[in-house]
Design a protein around this motif. Structure first.
Motif, PDB file in Angstrom:
ATOM      1  N   LEU A 205       0.675  -1.266   0.282  1.00 52.80           N
ATOM      2  CA  LEU A 205       0.071   0.223  -0.041  1.00 52.80           C
ATOM      3  C   LEU A 205       0.912   1.417  -0.210  1.00 52.80           C
ATOM      4  CD1 LEU A 205      -3.111   1.406   0.507  1.00 52.80           C
ATOM      5  CD2 LEU A 205      -2.774   0.839   3.020  1.00 52.80           C
ATOM      6  N   VAL A 206       1.722   1.289   1.343  1.00 54.44           N
ATOM      7  CA  VAL A 206       2.705   2.481   1.145  1.00 54.44           C
ATOM      8  C   VAL A 206       3.858   2.671  -0.690  1.00 54.44           C
ATOM      9  CG1 VAL A 206       4.809   3.275   2.094  1.00 54.44           C
ATOM     10  CG2 VAL A 206       2.742   2.135   3.247  1.00 54.44           C
ATOM     11  N   ALA A 207       3.826   1.728  -0.789  1.00 56.45           N
ATOM     12  CA  ALA A 207       4.556   1.748  -2.179  1.00 56.45           C
ATOM     13  C   ALA A 207       3.696   2.356  -3.072  1.00 56.45           C
ATOM     14  CB  ALA A 207       5.601   0.773  -2.968  1.00 56.45           C
ATOM     15  N   GLY A 208       2.754   2.110  -3.044  1.00 53.88           N
ATOM     16  CA  GLY A 208       1.735   1.834  -4.276  1.00 53.88           C
ATOM     17  C   GLY A 208       1.592   3.640  -4.454  1.00 53.88           C
ATOM     18  N   ILE A 209       1.134   4.174  -3.198  1.00 56.35           N
ATOM     19  CA  ILE A 209       0.092   5.621  -2.336  1.00 56.35           C
ATOM     20  C   ILE A 209       1.884   6.245  -2.926  1.00 56.35           C
ATOM     21  CG2 ILE A 209       0.650   7.568  -1.138  1.00 56.35           C
ATOM     22  CD1 ILE A 209      -1.390   4.881   0.421  1.00 56.35           C
ATOM     23  N   VAL A 210       3.242   6.244  -2.838  1.00 48.84           N
ATOM     24  CA  VAL A 210       4.757   6.791  -3.426  1.00 48.84           C
ATOM     25  C   VAL A 210       4.611   6.663  -4.693  1.00 48.84           C
ATOM     26  CG1 VAL A 210       7.240   6.650  -3.299  1.00 48.84           C
ATOM     27  CG2 VAL A 210       5.415   6.137  -0.766  1.00 48.84           C
ATOM     28  N   LEU A 211       4.256   5.656  -5.341  1.00 41.57           N
ATOM     29  CA  LEU A 211       4.848   5.590  -6.899  1.00 41.57           C
ATOM     30  C   LEU A 211       3.469   6.422  -6.938  1.00 41.57           C
ATOM     31  CD1 LEU A 211       6.226   5.177  -9.407  1.00 41.57           C
ATOM     32  CD2 LEU A 211       4.565   2.971  -8.533  1.00 41.57           C
ATOM     33  N   TRP A 212       1.844   6.359  -7.195  1.00 38.22           N
ATOM     34  CA  TRP A 212       1.218   7.457  -7.575  1.00 38.22           C
ATOM     35  C   TRP A 212       1.500   9.281  -7.058  1.00 38.22           C
ATOM     36  CZ3 TRP A 212      -2.606  10.453  -4.417  1.00 38.22           C
ATOM     37  CH2 TRP A 212      -2.825  10.726  -4.751  1.00 38.22           C
ATOM     38  N   TRP A 213       2.205   9.225  -5.924  1.00 40.70           N
ATOM     39  CA  TRP A 213       2.178  10.556  -5.612  1.00 40.70           C
ATOM     40  C   TRP A 213       3.421  10.997  -6.395  1.00 40.70           C
ATOM     41  CZ3 TRP A 213      -0.438  13.671  -2.118  1.00 40.70           C
ATOM     42  CH2 TRP A 213       0.366  14.756  -2.250  1.00 40.70           C
ATOM     43  N   VAL A 214       4.603  10.433  -6.121  1.00 40.19           N
ATOM     44  CA  VAL A 214       5.760  10.552  -7.492  1.00 40.19           C
ATOM     45  C   VAL A 214       5.434  10.440  -9.159  1.00 40.19           C
ATOM     46  CG1 VAL A 214       8.136   9.442  -8.705  1.00 40.19           C
ATOM     47  CG2 VAL A 214       7.731   9.169  -6.074  1.00 40.19           C
ATOM     48  N   ASP A 215       4.525  10.616  -9.403  1.00 38.38           N
ATOM     49  CA  ASP A 215       3.862  10.401 -11.018  1.00 38.38           C
ATOM     50  C   ASP A 215       3.396  11.494 -10.986  1.00 38.38           C
ATOM     51  OD1 ASP A 215       5.221   8.281 -11.441  1.00 38.38           O
ATOM     52  OD2 ASP A 215       3.714   5.997 -11.668  1.00 38.38           O
ATOM     53  N   GLY A 216       2.817  11.994 -10.438  1.00 41.84           N
ATOM     54  CA  GLY A 216       1.850  13.546 -10.219  1.00 41.84           C
ATOM     55  C   GLY A 216       0.541  13.484  -9.317  1.00 41.84           C
ATOM     56  N   ARG A 217       0.027  12.354  -8.915  1.00 43.45           N
ATOM     57  CA  ARG A 217      -1.454  11.752  -8.651  1.00 43.45           C
ATOM     58  C   ARG A 217      -1.849  11.625  -9.749  1.00 43.45           C
ATOM     59  NH1 ARG A 217      -2.278  15.640  -4.756  1.00 43.45           N
ATOM     60  NH2 ARG A 217      -1.198  17.578  -6.431  1.00 43.45           N
ATOM     61  N   PRO A 218      -1.589  10.676 -10.965  1.00 44.06           N
ATOM     62  CA  PRO A 218      -2.451  10.524 -11.915  1.00 44.06           C
ATOM     63  C   PRO A 218      -4.113  10.529 -11.726  1.00 44.06           C
ATOM     64  CG  PRO A 218      -0.776   9.138 -12.209  1.00 44.06           C
ATOM     65  CD  PRO A 218      -0.116  10.173 -10.440  1.00 44.06           C
ATOM     66  N   GLY A 219      -4.946  10.927 -12.588  1.00 37.03           N
ATOM     67  CA  GLY A 219      -6.257  10.608 -12.262  1.00 37.03           C
ATOM     68  C   GLY A 219      -6.886  11.608 -11.554  1.00 37.03           C
ATOM     69  N   VAL A 220      -6.051  12.934 -10.426  1.00 40.40           N
ATOM     70  CA  VAL A 220      -6.509  13.638  -9.886  1.00 40.40           C
ATOM     71  C   VAL A 220      -7.237  14.882 -10.019  1.00 40.40           C
ATOM     72  CG1 VAL A 220      -6.202  15.632  -7.660  1.00 40.40           C
ATOM     73  CG2 VAL A 220      -5.210  12.630  -7.781  1.00 40.40           C
ATOM     74  N   GLY A 221      -6.550  15.069 -11.071  1.00 42.43           N
ATOM     75  CA  GLY A 221      -7.053  16.314 -12.623  1.00 42.43           C
ATOM     76  C   GLY A 221      -8.347  16.007 -13.335  1.00 42.43           C
ATOM     77  N   ALA A 222      -8.159  15.064 -14.129  1.00 41.50           N
ATOM     78  CA  ALA A 222      -9.389  13.996 -14.226  1.00 41.50           C
ATOM     79  C   ALA A 222     -10.541  14.125 -13.441  1.00 41.50           C
ATOM     80  CB  ALA A 222      -9.446  12.429 -15.021  1.00 41.50           C
ATOM     81  N   ILE A 223     -10.788  13.609 -11.964  1.00 39.39           N
ATOM     82  CA  ILE A 223     -11.579  13.799 -11.551  1.00 39.39           C
ATOM     83  C   ILE A 223     -12.008  15.733 -10.971  1.00 39.39           C
ATOM     84  CG2 ILE A 223     -12.041  13.812  -8.717  1.00 39.39           C
ATOM     85  CD1 ILE A 223     -10.632  10.605  -8.666  1.00 39.39           C
ATOM     86  N   ARG A 224     -10.959  16.014 -10.520  1.00 45.39           N
ATOM     87  CA  ARG A 224     -11.022  17.881 -10.270  1.00 45.39           C
ATOM     88  C   ARG A 224     -12.252  18.381 -11.742  1.00 45.39           C
ATOM     89  NH1 ARG A 224      -5.545  19.625  -7.841  1.00 45.39           N
ATOM     90  NH2 ARG A 224      -6.259  18.830  -5.600  1.00 45.39           N
ATOM     91  N   ARG A 225     -11.027  18.275 -13.347  1.00 45.00           N
ATOM     92  CA  ARG A 225     -12.170  18.554 -14.284  1.00 45.00           C
ATOM     93  C   ARG A 225     -13.451  18.208 -14.563  1.00 45.00           C
ATOM     94  NH1 ARG A 225      -7.000  17.588 -15.693  1.00 45.00           N
ATOM     95  NH2 ARG A 225      -8.166  15.138 -16.890  1.00 45.00           N
ATOM     96  N   ALA A 226     -14.440  16.600 -13.907  1.00 45.04           N
ATOM     97  CA  ALA A 226     -15.376  16.150 -14.188  1.00 45.04           C
ATOM     98  C   ALA A 226     -16.217  17.286 -12.907  1.00 45.04           C
ATOM     99  CB  ALA A 226     -15.297  14.579 -13.677  1.00 45.04           C
ATOM    100  N   LEU A 227     -14.890  17.133 -11.781  1.00 48.41           N
ATOM    101  CA  LEU A 227     -16.504  18.171 -10.702  1.00 48.41           C
ATOM    102  C   LEU A 227     -16.427  19.515 -11.220  1.00 48.41           C
ATOM    103  CD1 LEU A 227     -15.070  16.049  -7.453  1.00 48.41           C
ATOM    104  CD2 LEU A 227     -17.531  15.730  -8.296  1.00 48.41           C
ATOM    105  N   GLY A 228     -15.365  19.902 -11.973  1.00 46.45           N
ATOM    106  CA  GLY A 228     -15.893  21.323 -12.424  1.00 46.45           C
ATOM    107  C   GLY A 228     -14.628  22.393 -11.032  1.00 46.45           C
ATOM    108  N   ALA A 229     -14.007  21.534 -10.738  1.00 43.83           N
ATOM    109  CA  ALA A 229     -12.982  21.983  -9.657  1.00 43.83           C
ATOM    110  C   ALA A 229     -11.928  22.359 -10.786  1.00 43.83           C
ATOM    111  CB  ALA A 229     -12.446  20.783  -8.255  1.00 43.83           C
ATOM    112  N   ARG A 230     -10.856  23.813 -10.107  1.00 39.41           N
ATOM    113  CA  ARG A 230      -9.940  23.955 -10.508  1.00 39.41           C
ATOM    114  C   ARG A 230      -8.421  23.514  -9.525  1.00 39.41           C
ATOM    115  NH1 ARG A 230     -10.791  30.063 -12.349  1.00 39.41           N
ATOM    116  NH2 ARG A 230     -12.755  29.762 -12.740  1.00 39.41           N
TER     117      ARG A 230
END
Length: 176
Positions: A151-176
């Motif tokens: 779990l920690v390895a997955g979170i660390v890699l996701w963070w290092v990768d720039g948290r892919p998916g967060v931008g798409a969720i923000r866009r879908a919710l209309g947030a900046r």
């Protein structure tokens, strides 16, 4: 394996695929698809078990008799819509869930608990839970220890990768 750890495994597997096959980090939408698919078997089975529809929490969604046709269907639909990467992401996520539910039973010798792989053809006894792996300096090491590392390895890699998916969720919710 704990449900949240499956999400990390799905991300780790998809991130490995994108690096080795595509030479880049995961993109937003495919990463979300992989993580969603990695949790889908539990999203199908756990509520059905809680509602008393199935006898245990690893049945329909965890069975290869359901998983393989589902993965092929999603891949086919994604390919026909010129988004084959989404089909690949779904396959990696979903199949990583099934694959990572197997090792703990092999290590502990609880082979009968692998019945979920061909359910309903094979019986699926009640899941016995966390498996002991051994003792280190007098402390019992269980599968939860390894799952915490994953779990920690997955979170660390996701963070290092720039948290892919967060931008798409923000866009879908209309947030900046």
């Amino acid at each position: 394996m704990q449900p949240v750890v499956h999400l990390a495994v799905g991300y780790l597997c998809y991130a490995a695929y994108t690096r080795w096959s595509l030479g880049r980090q995961p993109a937003d939408v495919p990463a979300l698809v992989a993580v969603f698919a990695a949790g889908l078997a539990d999203l199908i089975d756990k509520p059905l078990h809680a509602a008393g529809v199935v006898p245990v929490g690893r049945t329909i969604g965890h069975s290869l008799l359901f998983a393989i046709p589902l993965v092929l269907f999603v891949w086919l639909v994604a390919s026909r819509r010129d988004r084959p990467i989404l089909g690949v992401a779904f396959a990696i996520g979903y199949l990583s869930h099934i694959a990572t539910d197997v090792p703990w039973h092999l290590i502990s010798g609880d082979f009968d608990e692998l019945g979920f792989l061909l359910w309903p053809i094979t019986d699926m006894p009640a899941y016995t839970g966390v498996k002991p792996l051994g003792t280190v300096t007098g402390v019992e090491v269980t599968t939860l220890w390894l799952e915490a590392v994953i779990l920690v390895a997955g979170i660390v890699l996701w963070w290092v990768d720039g948290r892919p998916g967060v931008g798409a969720i923000r866009r879908a919710l209309g947030a900046r």
